[in-house]
Design an enzyme around this catalytic site. Structure first.
Site, PDB file in Angstrom:
ATOM      1  CD  GLU A   1      -3.208   0.486   0.404  1.00  0.00           C
ATOM      2  OE1 GLU A   1      -2.721   1.457  -0.216  1.00  0.00           O
ATOM      3  OE2 GLU A   1      -4.423   0.291   0.501  1.00  0.00           O
ATOM      4  CG  ASP A   2      -1.009   4.762  -1.510  1.00  0.00           C
ATOM      5  OD1 ASP A   2      -1.718   4.080  -0.743  1.00  0.00           O
ATOM      6  OD2 ASP A   2      -1.490   5.574  -2.323  1.00  0.00           O
TER       7      ASP A   2
ATOM      8  CG  ASP B   1      -6.141   8.777   6.093  1.00  0.00           C
ATOM      9  OD1 ASP B   1      -6.208   8.952   7.317  1.00  0.00           O
ATOM     10  OD2 ASP B   1      -6.405   9.680   5.275  1.00  0.00           O
TER      11      ASP B   1
ATOM     12  CG  PHE C   1      -4.049  15.147   0.997  1.00  0.00           C
ATOM     13  CD1 PHE C   1      -4.805  13.988   1.118  1.00  0.00           C
ATOM     14  CD2 PHE C   1      -3.637  15.547  -0.262  1.00  0.00           C
ATOM     15  CE1 PHE C   1      -5.141  13.244  -0.007  1.00  0.00           C
ATOM     16  CE2 PHE C   1      -3.975  14.811  -1.392  1.00  0.00           C
ATOM     17  CZ  PHE C   1      -4.729  13.655  -1.262  1.00  0.00           C
TER      18      PHE C   1
ATOM     19  NE  ARG D   1      -2.313   8.527  -9.589  1.00  0.00           N
ATOM     20  CZ  ARG D   1      -3.002   8.117  -8.527  1.00  0.00           C
ATOM     21  NH1 ARG D   1      -2.370   7.682  -7.465  1.00  0.00           N
ATOM     22  NH2 ARG D   1      -4.314   8.152  -8.531  1.00  0.00           N
TER      23      ARG D   1
HETATM   24  P1  XMP Z   1      -7.870   4.583   3.833  1.00  0.00           P
HETATM   25  O1  XMP Z   1      -8.513   5.830   4.380  1.00  0.00           O
HETATM   26  O2  XMP Z   1      -8.871   3.656   3.211  1.00  0.00           O
HETATM   27  O3  XMP Z   1      -6.983   5.180   2.705  1.00  0.00           O
HETATM   28  O4  XMP Z   1      -6.969   3.932   4.828  1.00  0.00           O
HETATM   29  C1  XMP Z   1      -6.205   4.443   1.922  1.00  0.00           C
HETATM   30  C2  XMP Z   1      -6.077   5.112   0.578  1.00  0.00           C
HETATM   31  O5  XMP Z   1      -6.461   6.484   0.639  1.00  0.00           O
HETATM   32  C3  XMP Z   1      -5.578   7.300  -0.087  1.00  0.00           C
HETATM   33  N1  XMP Z   1      -4.963   8.313   0.801  1.00  0.00           N
HETATM   34  C4  XMP Z   1      -4.214   9.322   0.376  1.00  0.00           C
HETATM   35  N2  XMP Z   1      -3.845   9.675  -0.857  1.00  0.00           N
HETATM   36  N3  XMP Z   1      -2.608  11.472   0.030  1.00  0.00           N
HETATM   37  C5  XMP Z   1      -3.046  10.752  -1.026  1.00  0.00           C
HETATM   38  O6  XMP Z   1      -2.688  11.081  -2.157  1.00  0.00           O
HETATM   39  C6  XMP Z   1      -2.943  11.198   1.314  1.00  0.00           C
HETATM   40  O7  XMP Z   1      -2.527  11.886   2.250  1.00  0.00           O
HETATM   41  C7  XMP Z   1      -3.795  10.054   1.490  1.00  0.00           C
HETATM   42  N4  XMP Z   1      -4.325   9.479   2.589  1.00  0.00           N
HETATM   43  C8  XMP Z   1      -5.029   8.406   2.116  1.00  0.00           C
HETATM   44  C9  XMP Z   1      -4.557   6.366  -0.655  1.00  0.00           C
HETATM   45  O8  XMP Z   1      -4.902   6.093  -1.985  1.00  0.00           O
HETATM   46  C10 XMP Z   1      -4.644   5.107   0.161  1.00  0.00           C
HETATM   47  O9  XMP Z   1      -4.340   3.948  -0.575  1.00  0.00           O
HETATM   48 MG    MG Z   2      -4.494   4.044  -2.841  1.00  0.00          MG
END
Ligand code: XMP
Ligand code: MG
Length: 180
Positions: A98-99, A102, A151, A164
């Site tokens: 994962e990237d 959150d 963010f 990206r």
């Molecule tokens: P959740 O909230 O499901 O989030 O844990 C996972 C996905 O949300 C995106 N994400 C972000 N993307 N900057 C971004 O460009 C951020 O600060 C950020 N926070 C969450 C991301 O795609 C991740 O896989």
């Molecule tokens: Mg993502």
């Protein structure tokens, strides 16, 4: 594009060092297995392609695309499966890449999906973890950086599908949002 960045959080060098550290640990942990490495599109694509080069193991790779963001900066709460895997995960040892984690909703969704499909084991490797954002319980096994509740963009992560291709992770200037 670089002019839109307020500050760099993790430089190319910081990221390379994190990939080395995680790759070394993953090499040790998976030395007796042939995991299926799943890249969560699109955000994890740069991280996945870098970290696997630091892993000296046999592995196969696949891609899955889910969306909860609809392009903005706030999670919508509903996860949609945009592109499914090509690989049968039954009996496989899965490493989800994962990237950023959150709210934890994406990870929870993916883990449930893989459990339903009878994966043998599921571990999670994330470039970044934002523990302050958690809404549901979700835990990564391998973490590059713990990030503050900001963010972030770059190195795979987007704002409205842009940024990206930045080689580092940074924070956008407020004017980028307010000009909208
Ligand atoms: P959740 O909230 O499901 O989030 O844990 C996972 C996905 O949300 C995106 N994400 C972000 N993307 N900057 C971004 O460009 C951020 O600060 C950020 N926070 C969450 C991301 O795609 C991740 O896989
Ligand atoms: Mg993502």
């Amino acid at each position: 594009m670089n002019n839109d960045i307020l500050k760099v959080l993790y430089s190319e060098e910081d990221i390379a060092a994190a990939c080395k550290r995680l790759g070394t640990q993953l090499t040790e942990d998976y030395k007796d297995k042939t995991p299926l490495i799943i890249c969560v599109l699109k955000g994890a694509i740069l991280f996945m392609t870098d970290v696997i080069r630091d892993m000296d193991i046999y592995a196969t790779i696949d891609f899955i695309d889910v969306s909860s963001y609809n392009g903005g900066t706030a999670s919508s709460g509903t996860i949609r499966l945009l592109k499914d895997l090509d690989t049968d995960v039954a009996g496989r040892d899965i490493l989800l890449v994962e990237d950023i984690i959150d709210t934890g909703r994406t990870l929870k969704y993916l883990e449930d999906l893989l459990k339903d499909r009878h994966a043998n084991s599921i571990k999670v490797c994330t470039l970044m973890d934002k523990p302050s954002g958690r809404v549901v319980e979700a835990k990564a096994d391998y973490v590059g950086f713990n990030v503050p509740s900001e963010f972030v963009v770059g190195y795979g992560l987007d704002y409205e599908e842009k940024y990206r291709n930045l080689p580092y992770v940074g924070v956008l200037k407020p004017s980028v949002y307010s000009d909208k």
